[in-house]
Write a protein that holds these residues in place. Structure first.
Motif, PDB file in Angstrom:
ATOM      1  N   TYR A   1      -5.290   2.581   8.815  1.00  0.00           N
ATOM      2  CA  TYR A   1      -6.098   1.934   9.857  1.00  0.00           C
ATOM      3  C   TYR A   1      -5.220   1.115  10.796  1.00  0.00           C
TER       4      TYR A   1
ATOM      5  N   ARG B   1       0.324  -0.056   7.797  1.00  0.00           N
ATOM      6  CA  ARG B   1      -0.212   0.044   6.437  1.00  0.00           C
ATOM      7  C   ARG B   1      -0.840   1.424   6.214  1.00  0.00           C
TER       8      ARG B   1
ATOM      9  N   ILE C   1      -2.668   4.307   4.327  1.00  0.00           N
ATOM     10  CA  ILE C   1      -3.698   4.367   3.282  1.00  0.00           C
ATOM     11  C   ILE C   1      -3.648   5.729   2.576  1.00  0.00           C
TER      12      ILE C   1
ATOM     13  N   PRO D   1     -10.117   4.742  -8.247  1.00  0.00           N
ATOM     14  CA  PRO D   1     -10.535   3.339  -8.232  1.00  0.00           C
ATOM     15  C   PRO D   1     -10.908   2.873  -6.833  1.00  0.00           C
ATOM     16  N   SER D   2     -11.590   1.772  -6.771  1.00  0.00           N
ATOM     17  CA  SER D   2     -11.949   1.172  -5.490  1.00  0.00           C
ATOM     18  C   SER D   2     -10.678   0.913  -4.680  1.00  0.00           C
ATOM     19  N   GLY D   3     -10.716   1.289  -3.418  1.00  0.00           N
ATOM     20  CA  GLY D   3      -9.548   1.093  -2.559  1.00  0.00           C
ATOM     21  C   GLY D   3      -8.590   2.277  -2.556  1.00  0.00           C
TER      22      GLY D   3
ATOM     23  N   GLY E   1      -8.964   5.184  -1.313  1.00  0.00           N
ATOM     24  CA  GLY E   1      -8.977   5.933  -0.055  1.00  0.00           C
ATOM     25  C   GLY E   1     -10.072   6.988   0.015  1.00  0.00           C
TER      26      GLY E   1
ATOM     27  N   THR F   1     -12.244   6.613   3.063  1.00  0.00           N
ATOM     28  CA  THR F   1     -11.379   6.904   4.201  1.00  0.00           C
ATOM     29  C   THR F   1     -11.281   8.409   4.425  1.00  0.00           C
TER      30      THR F   1
ATOM     31  N   TYR G   1     -12.151   8.776  12.441  1.00  0.00           N
ATOM     32  CA  TYR G   1     -10.731   8.525  12.738  1.00  0.00           C
ATOM     33  C   TYR G   1     -10.012   9.862  12.653  1.00  0.00           C
TER      34      TYR G   1
HETATM   35  P1  ADP Z   1     -12.389   3.704  -1.633  1.00  0.00           P
HETATM   36  O1  ADP Z   1     -13.478   4.399  -0.890  1.00  0.00           O
HETATM   37  O2  ADP Z   1     -11.590   4.614  -2.509  1.00  0.00           O
HETATM   38  O3  ADP Z   1     -12.855   2.481  -2.343  1.00  0.00           O
HETATM   39  P2  ADP Z   1     -11.449   3.074   1.007  1.00  0.00           P
HETATM   40  O4  ADP Z   1     -11.143   4.388   1.629  1.00  0.00           O
HETATM   41  O5  ADP Z   1     -12.701   2.401   1.377  1.00  0.00           O
HETATM   42  O6  ADP Z   1     -11.318   3.210  -0.559  1.00  0.00           O
HETATM   43  O7  ADP Z   1     -10.262   2.073   1.326  1.00  0.00           O
HETATM   44  C1  ADP Z   1      -8.884   2.408   1.163  1.00  0.00           C
HETATM   45  C2  ADP Z   1      -8.066   1.268   1.718  1.00  0.00           C
HETATM   46  O8  ADP Z   1      -8.287   1.179   3.107  1.00  0.00           O
HETATM   47  C3  ADP Z   1      -8.425  -0.080   1.142  1.00  0.00           C
HETATM   48  O9  ADP Z   1      -7.212  -0.787   0.970  1.00  0.00           O
HETATM   49  C4  ADP Z   1      -9.271  -0.722   2.217  1.00  0.00           C
HETATM   50  O10 ADP Z   1      -9.162  -2.117   2.209  1.00  0.00           O
HETATM   51  C5  ADP Z   1      -8.694  -0.139   3.479  1.00  0.00           C
HETATM   52  N1  ADP Z   1      -9.700  -0.017   4.552  1.00  0.00           N
HETATM   53  C6  ADP Z   1     -10.872   0.617   4.472  1.00  0.00           C
HETATM   54  N2  ADP Z   1     -11.539   0.577   5.641  1.00  0.00           N
HETATM   55  C7  ADP Z   1     -10.742  -0.120   6.474  1.00  0.00           C
HETATM   56  C8  ADP Z   1     -10.851  -0.513   7.838  1.00  0.00           C
HETATM   57  N3  ADP Z   1     -11.921  -0.172   8.559  1.00  0.00           N
HETATM   58  N4  ADP Z   1      -9.832  -1.205   8.374  1.00  0.00           N
HETATM   59  C9  ADP Z   1      -8.756  -1.530   7.643  1.00  0.00           C
HETATM   60  N5  ADP Z   1      -8.574  -1.198   6.359  1.00  0.00           N
HETATM   61  C10 ADP Z   1      -9.550  -0.502   5.778  1.00  0.00           C
END
Ligand code: ADP
Ligand code: ADP
Length: 229
Positions: A13, A17, A19, A38-40, A42, A45, A54
């Motif tokens: 994003y 950083r 992802i 796990p949570s986070g 991706g 995403t 995106y």
């Molecule tokens: P999951 O669905 O597996 O829990 P996400 O795809 O939601 O993971 O998130 C992956 C990473 O991207 C995390 O570190 C999260 O904080 C970051 N993230 C998610 N959405 C955004 C955003 N809109 N802007 C910045 N970082 C983001």
């Protein structure tokens, strides 16, 4: 021919950083795949990239062999249906909420979608049927009923690809089992990708992709992954 392909997809994003670190996988047409992690990790995403909320920094995403950066937003929307975790319903009739997914949906198409989502017994009990107002000033639906409306809304578009993004994770265990059974039926004869954080909700998947920190770490059937744990 694979229906969904992630080919070395890199995305972040923010520029500094990353992802997704070169994510690659293929979902063959007609298969039910699931992505866990796990949570986070991706997971959401990658779903957002599939819808082109995106675009990747590098790598390609293909649907039916076509790079999605080359197809129109309209055809992308027509080919993928999503059932999200928490569906937002309009303060309008049940029929409107179902038909919303597709311009000019007929009453027959709305009824067929409702049948597919096992909503008909609910609707049959309502004096005004599909014309019943729901939401703030209308009928309050339970979480499971709302998800059924969301499933019907997706079905009315008849999309060849179905993305279930934590579609049952906001529900209590019993409701979850009911909705999972409906989703399993709905996913038949389609390509589907279920996003989940628990293995128990995706036992029916043909193959499970495990991602962690934006990388594919393993894949296999439910039984294979349980054995490795
Ligand atoms: P999951 O669905 O597996 O829990 P996400 O795809 O939601 O993971 O998130 C992956 C990473 O991207 C995390 O570190 C999260 O904080 C970051 N993230 C998610 N959405 C955004 C955003 N809109 N802007 C910045 N970082 C983001
Ligand atoms: P979903 O509910 O579809 O998983 P969300 O957009 O609610 O996705 O957020 C998923 C994760 O990404 C959460 O952990 C959230 O904290 C994080 N996140 C969302 N937006 C941002 C953002 N702008 N910056 C950093 N992290 C974000």
């Amino acid at each position: 021919k694979p229906s969904i392909v992630f080919d070395d997809v890199v995305f972040g994003y923010e520029p500094d950083r990353t992802i997704l670190h070169g994510l690659s996988f293929e979902v063959p047409a007609g298969e039910a795949f699931a992505v866990v992690g796990p949570s986070g990790a991706g997971k959401s995403t990658l779903a957002r990239l599939l819808f082109r909320f995106y675009d990747p920094q590098s790598g390609r995403i293909l649907i039916d062999g076509q790079d999605i950066s080359q197809v129109t937003q309209a055809s992308l929307r027509a080919s993928i249906g999503i059932v999200p975790q928490d569906s937002v319903l309009f303060n309008d009739t049940i029929g409107y909420n179902i038909g919303y997914g597709r311009d000019g949906a007929t009453r027959e198409e709305i009824e067929a979608a409702a049948r597919g989502a096992s909503l008909n017994s609910l609707v049959a009990r309502l004096p005004k049927g599909f014309d019943t107002e729901v939401g703030e000033r209308g009928l309050k639906l339970s979480g499971g009923e709302k998800q059924r409306v969301a499933i019907a809304r997706t079905l009315v578009k008849n999309p060849p690809i179905l993305v279930l993004d934590e579609a049952t994770s906001a529900l209590d265990t019993r409701t979850e089992q009911d909705i999972l059974a409906t989703l399993h039926r709905v996913a038949e004869h389609r390509t589907s990708l279920s996003i989940a954080h628990r293995l128990s909700t995706i036992a029916d998947a043909n193959r499970i992709l495990v991602i962690s920190e934006g990388r594919l770490v393993e894949s296999g059937t439910h039984a294979q992954l349980l054995r490795r744990d």
